[in-house]
Design an enzyme around this catalytic site. Structure first.
Site, PDB file in Angstrom:
ATOM      1  CB  ALA A  21     -14.534  67.388  34.739  1.00 32.88           C
ATOM      2  NE  ARG A  31      -8.739  79.294  41.100  1.00 32.93           N
ATOM      3  CZ  ARG A  31      -9.109  78.401  40.182  1.00 32.93           C
ATOM      4  NH1 ARG A  31     -10.301  77.821  40.286  1.00 32.93           N
ATOM      5  NH2 ARG A  31      -8.340  78.130  39.164  1.00 32.93           N
ATOM      6  CD  GLU A  44      -5.143  60.892  34.951  1.00 31.77           C
ATOM      7  OE1 GLU A  44      -4.893  60.092  34.017  1.00 31.77           O
ATOM      8  OE2 GLU A  44      -6.277  61.388  35.132  1.00 31.77           O
ATOM      9  CB  SER A  50      -4.688  70.391  33.887  1.00 38.56           C
ATOM     10  OG  SER A  50      -5.249  70.156  35.148  1.00 38.56           O
ATOM     11  CB  CYS A  54      -9.726  69.723  21.815  1.00 37.44           C
ATOM     12  SG  CYS A  54     -11.209  69.385  22.796  1.00 37.44           S
ATOM     13  CG  ASP A 296     -15.309  63.926  27.832  1.00 35.92           C
ATOM     14  OD1 ASP A 296     -15.922  65.005  27.837  1.00 35.92           O
ATOM     15  OD2 ASP A 296     -14.277  63.734  27.160  1.00 35.92           O
ATOM     16  CG  ASN A 318     -12.041  73.164  31.233  1.00 33.92           C
ATOM     17  OD1 ASN A 318     -11.145  73.216  32.070  1.00 33.92           O
ATOM     18  ND2 ASN A 318     -11.865  72.640  30.036  1.00 33.92           N
ATOM     19  CE1 TYR A 439     -20.948  95.098   5.792  1.00 38.83           C
ATOM     20  CE2 TYR A 439     -21.385  97.410   6.306  1.00 38.83           C
ATOM     21  CZ  TYR A 439     -21.023  96.428   5.398  1.00 38.83           C
ATOM     22  OH  TYR A 439     -20.725  96.761   4.105  1.00 38.83           O
ATOM     23  CD1 TRP A 447     -29.089  92.692   4.428  1.00 39.23           C
ATOM     24  CD2 TRP A 447     -29.889  91.635   6.236  1.00 39.23           C
ATOM     25  NE1 TRP A 447     -30.224  93.360   4.836  1.00 39.23           N
ATOM     26  CE2 TRP A 447     -30.742  92.731   5.941  1.00 39.23           C
ATOM     27  CE3 TRP A 447     -30.194  90.821   7.338  1.00 39.23           C
ATOM     28  CZ2 TRP A 447     -31.866  93.033   6.686  1.00 39.23           C
ATOM     29  CZ3 TRP A 447     -31.326  91.125   8.071  1.00 39.23           C
ATOM     30  CH2 TRP A 447     -32.146  92.225   7.762  1.00 39.23           C
TER      31      TRP A 447
END
Length: 465
Positions: A21, A31, A44, A50, A54, A296, A318, A439, A447
């Site tokens: 974040a 930017r 930090e 960055s 996960c 978080d 993000n 499909y 289905w």
């Protein structure tokens, strides 16, 4: 006072936290605004920026060879974009009235104040470590940052014993149990609930438990950990519950995370019921014009229940950063909320969920109907078709989709995205049955399993009217 304070008429953005974040916000703001318009200072306390938290279980388990593969953008790359990134620097105080933060160099202990015109709080989360004997012993690890992952890998490499205990069976606990099995450890998972993956309903969690047991993982449910026994050398030796003791050479705490909001609390900023910061749709901290928060450390709106919820995921972080950076940079963006989509795996079993569980629906005061169907990932006659279980929850009478859980083989997990889109659009299960999905026998039965569940839910909803 920070020696780098001289800045003329340039505005200063201060970012607390250098992961998803925080650095997404800093990068997006850069930017949109040039260095002579907006100075960006990011703090930090760790060694990295960055990165994909996960991915840590897959690094520990050997699927990812090198730690640096998890890093999306290095500190040097951020600095090349005119972001004054200060690693190993911890913010210890926010002075809202004085519009400044106090920072401490972790290595030297030196402290200084830095003023801000705009502030972003992205302090993240930390693994929950319950207050119990031995919780801070050597050999006991949480897994939230790259530093945590490296510390665990170092411990695994020098540990002579091969017994590992994972406390908790949420996403991190399940993923870490598999990683430790793959590293040759005997793994026991001790879980407070009867079934793993409390983000699923218990009947679906039972499918996960059976898969984990099939991998050789010992599952202990309905077990409250009361302490960690240590040896004379101070290292962990066992995990204890009220009824038993489980020998351990290494322990991983996988009972979840909590928002790191001590700074915000001390500064008087608004927090929710789970301790996360509360923001508006622009990700501004409620009641404050020039303070934003994301990742978080915040609570978000669940679009299905209409309630605030703490859902710490990198996907959200993000997006929060992009919204914050756009607004800081002079643009306009909002984060409307989430439906609670998550996907994971244990061995070859894919696990996915979105929306509400049954107990979530009850807590929100919703009446519901639920159905469970069995299907396959491909046409049954096509090679490689794997079984899949889909559970669908719909609002009684209206038929509004409330939630979906999927457990199955290859091709099961990402089907949850169909339901996530339907939830976001506020669709009913009847409307879902008309979805024009792709499909072909190698990809799906004629289905799709999600639509089979929707058809069954329609029948049950109609019967409830």
């Amino acid at each position: 006072m920070d020696k780098r304070e001289a800045r003329g008429g340039t505005e200063r953005l201060v970012v607390i936290g250098g992961d998803a974040a925080g650095m997404s916000a800093a990068s997006q703001a850069r930017r949109l605004r040039k260095p002579d318009e907006l100075e960006i200072v990011a703090f930090e306390r760790g060694h990295f920026t960055s990165y994909s938290a996960c991915g840590i279980p897959y690094w520990v388990g050997g699927d990812v060879d090198d730690r640096d593969q998890l890093i999306a953008r290095t500190p040097e790359e951020h600095r090349e974009r005119d972001i004054d990134l200060r690693l190993r620097t911890e913010v210890t105080e926010i002075d809202v009235a004085g519009r400044r933060v106090r920072a401490r160099d972790v290595e030297s202990g030196d402290t200084y104040w830095t003023s801000y015109d705009k502030l972003v709080i992205a302090t993240g989360a930390r693994p929950i470590r319950p207050e119990m004997p031995g919780a801070d012993a050597a050999g006991v690890h949480g897994v939230q940052t790259l530093d945590d992952g490296q510390a665990l890998i170092d411990t695994l490499a020098r540990t002579e014993g091969r017994r590992a205990v994972v406390v908790g069976a949420g996403y991190i606990g399940v993923e870490m149990a598999e990683a430790l099995i793959r590293r040759g450890f005997e793994v026991t998972v001790v879980n407070r609930g009867a079934e793993p993956m409390a983000t699923l309903d218990p009947d679906m969690g039972g499918l996960v438990r059976r898969a984990m047991e099939g991998m050789g993982i010992t599952m202990v449910g309905d077990a409250e950990v009361t302490g960690l026994r240590t040896g004379e050398d101070g290292r962990v030796r066992a995990v204890t519950t009220r009824d038993a003791e489980y020998p351990a050479d290494v322990v991983v705490m996988g009972i979840g995370v909590e928002p790191v909001t001590g700074l915000a609390r001390a500064a008087g900023l608004p927090l929710g019921t789970r301790g996360g910061l509360l923001t508006d749709l622009a990700m501004r901290v409620r009641g404050y014009t020039d303070i934003w928060a994301g990742g978080d450390c915040v609570e978000v709106l669940n679009l299905v229940s209409g309630q605030e919820q703490y859902i710490p995921l990198g996907t959200h972080a993000n997006k929060h950063g992009q919204v914050i950076g756009t607004n800081v940079g002079g643009g306009y963006a909002t984060f409307p909320g989430v439906v609670g989509t998550a996907v994971s795996k244990v061995c070859d079993l894919e696990i996915a969920r979105t929306g509400l569980r049954e107990k979530d629906a009850r807590r929100a005061g919703l009446q519901y109907e639920s159905v469970v169907i069995e299907s396959t990932s491909r046409a049954g006659y096509y090679p490689g078709a794997s079984p899949m279980t889909v559970k669908m929850i719909a609002e009684r009478n209206t038929g509004r989709l409330l939630g979906v859980q999927i457990v199955g083989g290859e091709g099961a997990g990402k089907r949850v995205d169909i339901a996530a889109v339907a939830l976001t659009a506020g669709m009913t299960v009847e409307q879902m049955t008309a979805l024009d999905l792709g499909y072909a026998p190698p990809f799906s039965p004629v289905w799709d399993p999600v639509l089979v569940a929707a058809r069954k839910a329609v029948t049950k909803v109609r019967a409830s009217r």
